[in-house]
Design an enzyme around this catalytic site. Sequence first.
Site, short mmCIF file in Angstrom:
data_model
loop_
_atom_site.label_atom_id
_atom_site.label_comp_id
_atom_site.label_asym_id
_atom_site.label_seq_id
_atom_site.Cartn_x
_atom_site.Cartn_y
_atom_site.Cartn_z
N CYS A 38 -19.44 -5.75 3.95
CA CYS A 38 -18.68 -4.56 4.35
C CYS A 38 -17.40 -4.54 3.52
CB CYS A 38 -18.33 -4.64 5.84
SG CYS A 38 -17.30 -3.26 6.40
N ARG A 51 -17.38 -2.00 18.19
CA ARG A 51 -16.71 -3.28 17.91
C ARG A 51 -15.31 -3.35 18.53
NH1 ARG A 51 -16.72 -3.58 12.49
NH2 ARG A 51 -18.85 -4.28 12.71
N CYS A 57 0.71 4.84 6.82
CA CYS A 57 0.13 4.72 8.16
C CYS A 57 1.14 4.02 9.07
CB CYS A 57 -1.18 3.94 8.11
SG CYS A 57 -2.27 4.52 6.79
N CYS A 109 -18.96 2.59 8.91
CA CYS A 109 -18.21 1.91 9.96
C CYS A 109 -16.94 2.74 10.13
CB CYS A 109 -17.87 0.48 9.51
SG CYS A 109 -16.73 -0.35 10.63
N CYS A 159 0.84 -1.21 0.00
CA CYS A 159 0.00 0.00 0.00
C CYS A 159 0.87 1.26 0.00
CB CYS A 159 -0.91 -0.02 1.23
SG CYS A 159 -2.01 1.41 1.29
N CYS A 205 0.78 0.28 10.27
CA CYS A 205 0.28 -0.77 9.37
C CYS A 205 1.37 -1.61 8.71
CB CYS A 205 -0.61 -0.14 8.29
SG CYS A 205 -1.40 -1.38 7.27
N CYS A 241 -16.48 -8.83 5.87
CA CYS A 241 -15.81 -7.55 5.63
C CYS A 241 -14.56 -7.77 4.78
CB CYS A 241 -15.46 -6.94 6.99
SG CYS A 241 -14.64 -5.36 6.83
N1 SAM Z 1 -6.58 0.51 3.49
C1 SAM Z 1 -7.82 0.77 4.07
C2 SAM Z 1 -7.82 1.95 4.97
O1 SAM Z 1 -6.80 2.25 5.57
O2 SAM Z 1 -8.87 2.58 5.12
C3 SAM Z 1 -8.43 -0.39 4.79
C4 SAM Z 1 -7.64 -1.34 5.62
S1 SAM Z 1 -6.92 -0.70 7.10
C5 SAM Z 1 -5.92 -2.05 7.51
C6 SAM Z 1 -8.24 -0.64 8.28
C7 SAM Z 1 -7.93 -0.21 9.67
O3 SAM Z 1 -7.26 -1.23 10.36
C8 SAM Z 1 -7.05 0.99 9.88
O4 SAM Z 1 -7.73 2.19 9.68
C9 SAM Z 1 -6.63 0.82 11.33
O5 SAM Z 1 -7.56 1.44 12.19
C10 SAM Z 1 -6.67 -0.69 11.52
N2 SAM Z 1 -5.33 -1.24 11.67
C11 SAM Z 1 -4.42 -1.45 10.71
N3 SAM Z 1 -3.28 -1.96 11.22
C12 SAM Z 1 -3.46 -2.06 12.55
C13 SAM Z 1 -2.65 -2.50 13.63
N4 SAM Z 1 -1.41 -2.92 13.45
N5 SAM Z 1 -3.18 -2.49 14.86
C14 SAM Z 1 -4.44 -2.06 15.06
N6 SAM Z 1 -5.25 -1.63 14.08
C15 SAM Z 1 -4.78 -1.62 12.84
C1 DTB Z 2 -10.87 -2.01 11.63
O1 DTB Z 2 -11.07 -0.95 12.26
N1 DTB Z 2 -10.14 -3.03 12.08
C2 DTB Z 2 -10.05 -4.05 11.07
C3 DTB Z 2 -11.04 -3.56 9.99
N2 DTB Z 2 -11.36 -2.26 10.43
C4 DTB Z 2 -10.68 -3.63 8.58
C5 DTB Z 2 -8.67 -4.28 10.60
C6 DTB Z 2 -7.71 -4.57 11.70
C7 DTB Z 2 -6.38 -4.81 11.09
C8 DTB Z 2 -5.41 -5.28 12.08
C9 DTB Z 2 -4.05 -5.45 11.52
C10 DTB Z 2 -3.90 -6.48 10.46
O2 DTB Z 2 -4.61 -7.50 10.41
O3 DTB Z 2 -3.01 -6.28 9.62
FE1 SF4 Z 3 -2.73 1.22 3.45
FE2 SF4 Z 3 -2.54 0.06 5.81
FE3 SF4 Z 3 -2.90 2.67 5.66
FE4 SF4 Z 3 -4.90 1.03 4.97
S1 SF4 Z 3 -4.03 1.26 6.99
S2 SF4 Z 3 -4.21 2.85 3.87
S3 SF4 Z 3 -3.73 -0.67 4.10
S4 SF4 Z 3 -1.10 1.54 4.93
#
Ligand code: SAM
Ligand code: DTB
Ligand code: SF4
Length: 365
Positions: A162, A299, A91, A222, A87, A94, A131
């Site tokens: 979702c 959630r 973030c 959401c 990606c 992530c 989702c």
């Molecule tokens: N790329 C899309 C976005 O960012 O909107 C969707 C996927 S993203 C992984 C969805 C959410 O997962 C993020 O906004 C964040 O709140 C959560 N998330 C991602 N990595 C995480 C982590 N290591 N620990 C906790 N929450 C995480």
């Molecule tokens: C959200 O708030 N938590 C979920 C869902 N929306 C998509 C994702 C959590 C991701 C946790 C880190 C991972 O699995 O990489």
């Molecule tokens: Fe990309 Fe992860 Fe950020 Fe979602 S949370 S926009 S997957 S870097």
Amino acid sequence: MKCEAVTSVPAQAGTQSPGRRASNSGPRPSPGHTADVRCDWTREEIAALFDMPFMDLVYEAQTVHRANHPRNEVQLSTLLSIKTGGCPEDCGYCSQSVEADSGVKATKLMDVRAVLQAAAQAKDNGSGRFCMGAAWRNPKERDMPALKEMIRGVREMGMETCMTLGMLDEGQARQLAEAGLDYYNHNIDTAPENYANIISTRTFEDRIETLENVRNAGINVCCGGIVGLGETREDRIGFIHALGSMPHPESVPINALVPVKGTVLGDMLADTPLAKIDEIEFVRTVAVARIVMPQSMVRLSAGRESMSESCQALCFMAGANSIFTGDKLLTAPNAGDDKDAAMLAKLGIRAMQAAPHGHLEEAAE
Ligand code: SAM
Ligand code: DTB
Ligand code: SF4
């Protein structure tokens, strides 16, 4: 800004869905006791909630919960990463960012058939909502036909749908709505004033714009965020204040940071006292979210895998009423169906039934 009760939502407060009222969860909330839905919370009011003695706060949250939702029920959602890694966003939490050295391999968008197979399995395991998440800044036009097929296919199985695909413009939100998408996940993640410390490739306002496009298209919102990013109590107040000041999202995921080696935050917080969020502070955040957004589904999302059952039980007491099931989130591990089934049985908590479809058609009228 308009503040509206979430009346068009299928899987919401127990006052709305005849399908869900049929289960034997004891007395249902009385509409007379349903809390007002307010979007005019002040930061001071939210700070005062955080400051309450813990027992008073949790008691208040459970009282609000019982007035607005069937008690002893949680909604079950299952996640699938339909496009993993690579990606372009940065973030800091992530594992899927190109900036992260996390070992997550980038994949292409999954084949529709494989996605539907995974959805069928989630349904067999009792999940009511499927989702689908993609590690994109935003979907491309060429991806839309496959995404729409996935939505139609999952809906045909009788599950709620979702997606979380990054930013959407108005036209894309409309296309997904027309295909029948029930929910779109797009988190604000943290307080507006802390946003730039976590992500630099987009702004808080970009997030709000997508959320508006989603809501205007008639898709349920959401939206939540992460606790344990190294943020301050003040940031957590700002985070809940931002969520409570918009038309309340129908679902509010509260994630506890999963610290991943190779990510900015995972590495920065490792071996510091901030490496793991204080559980009492986490429960407080859930309780405040419940009180501020009485009718939303709150959630318990990422981070449950490393949470004790007692901490999760306190979160349910504080008004959390939804979880992700299965042994994987997107890339991180999750508690797993067997472990969750045992925990829910121990707590006497039942799975909420998925609501019948139809709200999108109603919303379009
Ligand atoms: N790329 C899309 C976005 O960012 O909107 C969707 C996927 S993203 C992984 C969805 C959410 O997962 C993020 O906004 C964040 O709140 C959560 N998330 C991602 N990595 C995480 C982590 N290591 N620990 C906790 N929450 C995480
Ligand atoms: C959200 O708030 N938590 C979920 C869902 N929306 C998509 C994702 C959590 C991701 C946790 C880190 C991972 O699995 O990489
Ligand atoms: Fe990309 Fe992860 Fe950020 Fe979602 S949370 S926009 S997957 S870097």
